[in-house]
Enzyme design. Structure first.
Site, PDB file in Angstrom:
ATOM      1  N   ASP A 144       0.840  -1.185   0.000  1.00  0.00           N
ATOM      2  CA  ASP A 144       0.000   0.000   0.000  1.00  0.00           C
ATOM      3  C   ASP A 144       0.879   1.240   0.000  1.00  0.00           C
ATOM      4  O   ASP A 144       1.919   1.280   0.640  1.00  0.00           O
ATOM      5  CB  ASP A 144      -0.913  -0.008   1.231  1.00  0.00           C
ATOM      6  CG  ASP A 144      -2.038   0.997   1.125  1.00  0.00           C
ATOM      7  OD1 ASP A 144      -2.314   1.485   0.017  1.00  0.00           O
ATOM      8  OD2 ASP A 144      -2.646   1.304   2.160  1.00  0.00           O
ATOM      9  N   ASP A 198       0.872   5.376   0.769  1.00  0.00           N
ATOM     10  CA  ASP A 198       0.137   6.285   1.638  1.00  0.00           C
ATOM     11  C   ASP A 198      -0.337   7.475   0.802  1.00  0.00           C
ATOM     12  O   ASP A 198       0.431   8.352   0.455  1.00  0.00           O
ATOM     13  CB  ASP A 198       1.035   6.753   2.783  1.00  0.00           C
ATOM     14  CG  ASP A 198       0.284   7.597   3.775  1.00  0.00           C
ATOM     15  OD1 ASP A 198      -0.785   8.126   3.422  1.00  0.00           O
ATOM     16  OD2 ASP A 198       0.760   7.723   4.897  1.00  0.00           O
TER      17      ASP A 198
END
Length: 102
Positions: free
Chosen positions: A19, A21
């Site tokens: 992931d 940010d």
């Protein structure tokens, strides 16, 4: 569980997710291309991934899923998860898995 700077027994991990940010900034396509190219070179040069990956001409694809990804350990599929944590789309390499096979 989140692991940082510690030994991780991957045999005990159910899913691996990646992931970015996006909370503070929106990344430009140019920056995403740079991140992709740098990660590709790091995998080959520092982590002993096959050199053929560099020779294959792999390029960042902005249409390919980049958020909410997990890797299914049994199938090797890259899975794009929905906000309810269900597999919305799955990929084997760059080939999309038909919905009825997920």
């Amino acid at each position: 569980t989140i692991y940082a700077n510690s030994y991780v027994d991957l045999g005990k991990i159910d899913a691996i997710g990646f992931d970015y940010d996006y909370t503070l900034v929106t990344y430009t396509e140019e920056l995403l291309e740079l991140i992709y190219d740098m990660a590709l070179h790091r995998l080959v040069n520092d982590k002993q991934y096959p050199a053929e990956m560099l020779e294959a001409g792999l390029k960042f694809d902005p249409g390919f899923s980049i958020r909410g990804l997990a890797v299914d350990k049994e199938t090797g599929w890259i899975c794009h998860l929905t906000y309810t944590h269900h597999v919305g789309v799955a990929w084997e390499g760059r080939e999309r898995i038909p919905s009825d096979e997920i």
